[in-house]
Every structure is written in structure tokens, then in C-alpha cells.
Scaffold this motif. Structure first.
Motif, PDB file in Angstrom:
ATOM      1  N   LYS A   2      10.117 107.805  17.609  1.00  0.00           N
ATOM      2  CA  LYS A   2       9.930 109.142  18.285  1.00  0.00           C
ATOM      3  C   LYS A   2      10.000 108.792  20.038  1.00  0.00           C
ATOM      4  O   LYS A   2       9.903 107.752  20.450  1.00  0.00           O
ATOM      5  N   ALA A   3      10.293 110.249  20.458  1.00  0.00           N
ATOM      6  CA  ALA A   3      10.496 110.142  22.049  1.00  0.00           C
ATOM      7  C   ALA A   3       9.049 109.629  22.573  1.00  0.00           C
ATOM      8  O   ALA A   3       9.213 108.832  23.421  1.00  0.00           O
ATOM      9  N   ALA A   4       7.935 109.806  22.361  1.00  0.00           N
ATOM     10  CA  ALA A   4       6.761 109.355  22.906  1.00  0.00           C
ATOM     11  C   ALA A   4       6.502 107.851  22.656  1.00  0.00           C
ATOM     12  O   ALA A   4       6.011 107.050  23.483  1.00  0.00           O
ATOM     13  N   GLU A   5       7.141 107.391  21.701  1.00  0.00           N
ATOM     14  CA  GLU A   5       7.103 105.841  21.346  1.00  0.00           C
ATOM     15  C   GLU A   5       8.051 105.174  22.254  1.00  0.00           C
ATOM     16  O   GLU A   5       7.659 104.051  22.593  1.00  0.00           O
ATOM     17  N   LEU A   6       9.272 105.958  22.481  1.00  0.00           N
ATOM     18  CA  LEU A   6      10.439 105.504  23.313  1.00  0.00           C
ATOM     19  C   LEU A   6       9.842 105.436  24.421  1.00  0.00           C
ATOM     20  O   LEU A   6       9.941 104.213  25.235  1.00  0.00           O
ATOM     21  N   PHE A   7       8.908 106.342  25.150  1.00  0.00           N
ATOM     22  CA  PHE A   7       8.574 106.445  26.471  1.00  0.00           C
ATOM     23  C   PHE A   7       7.495 105.321  26.794  1.00  0.00           C
ATOM     24  O   PHE A   7       7.464 104.660  27.693  1.00  0.00           O
ATOM     25  N   SER A   8       6.699 104.971  25.645  1.00  0.00           N
ATOM     26  CA  SER A   8       5.553 104.132  25.741  1.00  0.00           C
ATOM     27  C   SER A   8       6.334 102.843  25.927  1.00  0.00           C
ATOM     28  O   SER A   8       5.775 102.062  26.862  1.00  0.00           O
ATOM     29  N   SER A   9       7.141 102.462  25.464  1.00  0.00           N
ATOM     30  CA  SER A   9       7.982 101.274  25.380  1.00  0.00           C
ATOM     31  C   SER A   9       8.575 100.990  26.760  1.00  0.00           C
ATOM     32  O   SER A   9       8.311  99.887  27.255  1.00  0.00           O
ATOM     33  N   PHE A  10       9.283 102.003  27.200  1.00  0.00           N
ATOM     34  CA  PHE A  10       9.754 102.095  28.512  1.00  0.00           C
ATOM     35  C   PHE A  10       8.689 102.047  29.565  1.00  0.00           C
ATOM     36  O   PHE A  10       8.843 101.009  30.755  1.00  0.00           O
ATOM     37  N   LEU A  11       7.437 102.651  29.497  1.00  0.00           N
ATOM     38  CA  LEU A  11       6.654 102.520  30.548  1.00  0.00           C
ATOM     39  C   LEU A  11       5.935 101.223  30.485  1.00  0.00           C
ATOM     40  O   LEU A  11       5.786 100.621  31.602  1.00  0.00           O
ATOM     41  N   SER A  12       5.607 100.541  29.501  1.00  0.00           N
ATOM     42  CA  SER A  12       5.248  99.026  29.504  1.00  0.00           C
ATOM     43  C   SER A  12       6.338  98.037  30.184  1.00  0.00           C
ATOM     44  O   SER A  12       5.814  97.360  30.538  1.00  0.00           O
ATOM     45  N   LYS A  13       7.286  98.258  30.003  1.00  0.00           N
ATOM     46  CA  LYS A  13       8.216  97.605  30.738  1.00  0.00           C
ATOM     47  C   LYS A  13       8.460  97.714  32.008  1.00  0.00           C
ATOM     48  O   LYS A  13       8.825  96.926  32.926  1.00  0.00           O
ATOM     49  N   TYR A  14       8.485  98.965  32.679  1.00  0.00           N
ATOM     50  CA  TYR A  14       8.963  99.212  33.846  1.00  0.00           C
ATOM     51  C   TYR A  14       7.842  99.843  34.696  1.00  0.00           C
ATOM     52  O   TYR A  14       8.050 100.347  36.007  1.00  0.00           O
TER      53      TYR A  14
END
Length: 309
Positions: A2-14
Motif C-alpha cells: 500500500k501507498a502508506a507502507e511504501l512511503f513508510s519504507s522510503f521515509l525510514s531509508k531517507y
């Protein structure tokens, strides 16, 4: 995912990376508001805008004292990458030299950037809605700003759905603001330059009937988007062109009323390609740019519209 999960993963990385959060040329309220709220979650990021800012975007930046850089003044080597907000078009965001890490957008059409992560919701009324849907947390100011962006980009809910209204209501409640306060930010008073452009467009307007639709055509020196929006309050479809001497190209804004069955984003994409440029946008609000005179551009719009009606 899901979009929120994608963003959460991206946020954790960057989260702590040195990034550029870039919007499109002539950045409007939806674009700059989305970028500003996202910056709160990427503290080492820089907001960047290419070339120019729309009047509602400029009003927001001044009101909230938002710092930004012109994209053309930044060196990609100084940053880990770029987040593209409210666009994935190369003509509106010249990011050929940049490493695009994330796209957050709501416009139709295939993204023109390769990106590590793409969060695009074509059913959203605004990119501000997409941002609201993916954020893990939000303060009252962010809710206020995102609500105003939705109101603005839906043209006061001329484009609407249950999901859009639910998102707006949730943000309005979270913000603690009144609807009038959100409206004031989302629909700022137009500058005199825009008012004069509209009156000029009305002076120069020509019209014809195609497939039962009244189509208005005009040309102005600037603010073609605002002029097209006003003309479409009366005409079913409006095309307004403006030749940009400093850029050596013509820009065309297209608007349509809700009764029009034609998808303007598809019309303007074909117009842009035919003029050696590109185009796109929403079904009822779109644009194109290319190499032609103002009159030639309008003729091409009519030609393409005639084919699809």
C-alpha cells in the motif's frame, strides 16, 4: 504494498538524507503545500521550484515564510536525490541530471521519470490528498495546509468523490480551523495582473460549436490558466494560448465544464506532441506547450478536439 507502507519504507531509508523536494514549473498551491508538509518529515531537505511560481503558490510561500531554491541553481552532486511532487513530466520538472528517488503525484499518464518509488493516485483530487493519505503523523498546521491544497486543486470541489470529501473533512477537523479560514488560504485574491489577463481574454474571445459544445478560444500575454478557467464558467470548453518570448514556445491552458465527456488531458497530450512539445493534466483541466504561434496552437486544439467529439 500500500501507498502508506511504501512511503513508510522510503521515509525510514531517507529521513535524514540531504534531498531536494521539487515541484513543477509555475508551482501552484497544491504543489508547494505538498512540498512544505513533506519537508517536515525530511529535515535535511530543500524545497526547489523550477523557473516560476503561480500566484496562489506565491501567496502560500509568503504567508508561511517558506524558504525555497530555484531548481536550476542547485547542483545534483550536492544531494542524495530528488523527490518529485505533483508532477512526473520532464517538461514541467527538468530533472534529467537528477536521481529521482520518489514521485508523489495525482496526474494521469505514465511517469516520465524512473524512480526508486512511485506513489501516484489518479483518483485523488490533489497531491495534497495523496500526501495526507501516506503520512504516518500530522500536526494541525499540516492538516490546515493540505486541506487548502485540496480545495484549491479541485477548483472548490468541481471535481469530487466520496474519498476526496472524506479526506478534506478529516483534515479540516484535524486542523481546528473553520472552512472560511481554509477557503481564504485555498482561494487567495487574484493579483491585478491576473484580472487584466482575464479581461483581455474576454476582449479577444472567439467561439464555435463542436458536437453540441460551445468552445471558446482566446490568447493572452500571461495567466492563461486563470483566463481559461473563467471562460469555462460560461463556455463548455475553453482554450487560451500564450506565447512566451523568453522561452520561445507557446503554452495552452484548457478547461472544460463537467458536462463535457471529452478527456482534456488526452486532447492536450496530442496537441503538445503535434506541436513538438508535450501536454497532459486532468480530464477537465489540462495544458500543453510546443513550438507554434498562439493562433496555430489554438487551431491545433480545435483540430484535435474535433476528432474526438
Amino acid at each position: 504494498m500500500k501507498a502508506a507502507e511504501l512511503f513508510s519504507s522510503f521515509l525510514s531509508k531517507y529521513r535524514n538524507a540531504k534531498l531536494v523536494i521539487a515541484t513543477h514549473e509555475n508551482a501552484d498551491l497544491d504543489a508547494v503545500a505538498s512540498a512544505y508538509v513533506l519537508k517536515k518529515h525530511f529535515p535535511n531537505s530543500t524545497i526547489a521550484i523550477p523557473k516560476k511560481i503561480a500566484y496562489d503558490g506565491e501567496n502560500f510561500l509568503k504567508r508561511f515564510n517558506v524558504g525555497f531554491e530555484w531548481l536550476e541553481n542547485l547542483n545534483p552532486k550536492d544531494f542524495a536525490g530528488l523527490i518529485a511532487v505533483d508532477t512526473s513530466s520532464r517538461s514541467l520538472l527538468p530533472a534529467e541530471k537528477w536521481k529521482v528517488l520518489l514521485i508523489i503525484d495525482h496526474h494521469r499518464g505514465e511517469p516520465e521519470f524512473d524512480a526508486e518509488c512511485k506513489i501516484i493516485d489518479e483518483n485523488a483530487g490533489a497531491t495534497c490528498q495523496v500526501v495526507a493519505d501516506i503520512l504516518p503523523e500530522m500536526d494541525e498546521e499540516s492538516a490546515f495546509i493540505l486541506a487548502a491544497g485540496i480545495l484549491s486543486d479541485t477548483a472548490r470541489f468541481k471535481r469530487g468523490s466520496l474519498e476526496i470529501f472524506e479526506a478534506f473533512t478529516k483534515l479540516l477537523r484535524k486542523s481546528g480551523k473553520t472552512y472560511d479560514e481554509v477557503y481564504d488560504l485555498g482561494e487567495p485574491e487574484k493579483p491585478n495582473e491576473a484580472k487584466k489577463a482575464v479581461l483581455t481574454a474576454l476582449q479577444r474571445v472567439k467561439f464555435l460549436e463542436l458536437g453540441g459544445y460551445v468552445v471558446a478560444l482566446s490568447h493572452v500575454g500571461t495567466k492563461e490558466g486563470i483566463a481559461a478557467s473563467v471562460l469555462s464558467e460560461i463556455a463548455d470548453v475553453a482554450f487560451v494560448s500564450s506565447y512566451k518570448e523568453d522561452e520561445g514556445l507557446v503554452r495552452i491552458s484548457a478547461r472544460a465544464r463537467k458536462n463535457v465527456k471529452v478527456k482534456l488531458n488526452e486532447v492536450m497530450k496530442e496537441v503538445g506532441i503535434a506541436l513538438g512539445g508535450d501536454g497532459g493534466g486532468h480530464e477537465k483541466a489540462a495544458g500543453a506547450q510546443g513550438n507554434a504561434s498562439e493562433e496555430e496552437a489554438l487551431e491545433k486544439c480545435v483540430e484535435v478536439l474535433r476528432k474526438v467529439i
